[in-house]
Design a protein around this motif. Structure first.
Motif, PDB file in Angstrom:
ATOM      1  N   LEU A 135      -1.375   8.007   2.743  1.00  0.00           N
ATOM      2  CA  LEU A 135      -2.168   7.749   1.546  1.00  0.00           C
ATOM      3  C   LEU A 135      -1.922   6.324   1.057  1.00  0.00           C
ATOM      4  O   LEU A 135      -0.803   5.820   1.138  1.00  0.00           O
ATOM      5  CB  LEU A 135      -1.796   8.729   0.432  1.00  0.00           C
ATOM      6  N   GLU A 136      -2.967   5.714   0.584  1.00  0.00           N
ATOM      7  CA  GLU A 136      -2.865   4.409  -0.061  1.00  0.00           C
ATOM      8  C   GLU A 136      -3.537   4.495  -1.423  1.00  0.00           C
ATOM      9  O   GLU A 136      -4.727   4.791  -1.511  1.00  0.00           O
ATOM     10  CB  GLU A 136      -3.514   3.321   0.796  1.00  0.00           C
ATOM     11  N   ASN A 137      -2.738   4.288  -2.474  1.00  0.00           N
ATOM     12  CA  ASN A 137      -3.243   4.419  -3.850  1.00  0.00           C
ATOM     13  C   ASN A 137      -3.851   5.801  -4.105  1.00  0.00           C
ATOM     14  O   ASN A 137      -4.874   5.938  -4.776  1.00  0.00           O
ATOM     15  CB  ASN A 137      -4.289   3.334  -4.144  1.00  0.00           C
ATOM     16  N   GLY A 138      -3.205   6.830  -3.523  1.00  0.00           N
ATOM     17  CA  GLY A 138      -3.650   8.199  -3.740  1.00  0.00           C
ATOM     18  C   GLY A 138      -4.867   8.598  -2.933  1.00  0.00           C
ATOM     19  O   GLY A 138      -5.410   9.693  -3.120  1.00  0.00           O
ATOM     20  N   LYS A 139      -5.291   7.722  -1.998  1.00  0.00           N
ATOM     21  CA  LYS A 139      -6.474   8.020  -1.186  1.00  0.00           C
ATOM     22  C   LYS A 139      -6.109   8.060   0.290  1.00  0.00           C
ATOM     23  O   LYS A 139      -5.175   7.381   0.733  1.00  0.00           O
ATOM     24  CB  LYS A 139      -7.562   6.970  -1.434  1.00  0.00           C
ATOM     25  N   ASP A 169      -9.996  10.482  -2.630  1.00  0.00           N
ATOM     26  CA  ASP A 169      -8.853  11.085  -3.314  1.00  0.00           C
ATOM     27  C   ASP A 169      -9.061  12.586  -3.527  1.00  0.00           C
ATOM     28  O   ASP A 169      -8.326  13.228  -4.267  1.00  0.00           O
ATOM     29  CB  ASP A 169      -8.589  10.394  -4.648  1.00  0.00           C
TER      30      ASP A 169
END
Length: 219
Positions: A135-139, A169
């Motif tokens: 995940l990157e920034n919750g995505k 997300d």
């Protein structure tokens, strides 16, 4: 390097071979399906038999029960572990598993480590689905297949979800959709044995994939 041999006497096993050979040194051995139902009339050509004996992991998709039993009886002392993918009946399963290095899974995508070094090396990459989600920034950024079902359905599901949920997300629906998408993959496990519930097997495979994605997200 681990040497895997997939042996068949019919239409099953080729797809597993194509998937497994991406991870291990793998050979595909095709035997003629015996016309006779009597073991003493079954003959395995010497060339094919010697190739099977060289396996560390042997996977049989042979449907003729006497041929399967004959192979196991002839080579179990030479190979490290035998996985019988096609079998019918608990009695036959018990007979095969009386050999300590033989496993008869209900479905092939339930295989997990059992403490045997060679078997665990194989099932670290092939067997019960296991994925890793970055995940990157919750995505969702990346979905990696750590352990694939032998038939390749895990990659099928992962590729679909990677495309659909990239940058999303909406994490809650990913495991559910993983299980649903598995239903679209042409699973052939139930057709390899008589008197089995195909829907039950598909539901089990779906559940294993749903759980794999849920576990990855929980990490």
């Amino acid at each position: 390097m681990l040497n895997v041999v997939v042996v068949t006497d019919g239409p099953y096993g080729e797809r597993a071979y194509e998937n497994i050979k991406e991870k291990f040194d793998t050979e595909f051995v095709e035997l003629e399906k015996p016309e006779s139902m009597f073991m003493d009339e079954i003959d395995i050509p010497l060339y094919e038999l010697n190739k099977i004996k060289e396996a560390n992991i042997l996977i049989t998709y042979t449907q003729h029960p006497d041929l399967t039993l004959d192979i196991v009886d002839l080579v179990n002392k030479y190979v490290d572990h035998i996985i019988v993918a096609a079998w019918s009946g608990e009695g036959f399963k018990n007979q095969l598993e009386s050999y300590e290095n033989v496993t008869c899974p209900y479905i092939m995508c339930e295989l997990e480590e059992n403490g045997n070094e060679v078997f665990d090396s194989f099932t670290s990459k092939i067997g019960k689905p296991k994925v890793d989600i970055t995940l990157e920034n919750g995505k969702i950024a990346i979905i990696d297949v750590i352990r694939s079902s032998p038939c390749g359905s895990t990659k099928f599901v992962s590729d679909y979800l990677s495309e659909k949920y990239f940058g999303s997300d909406d994490l809650e629906n990913v495991p559910i959709e993983a299980g649903l998408k598995l239903q679209h993959y042409p699973c052939r496990a139930a057709k390899m044995r008589l008197f089995t519930d195909e829907e039950c097997k598909k539901e089990m495979a779906s559940g294993l994939h749903r759980d794999a994605f849920e576990e990855a997200l929980n990490k």
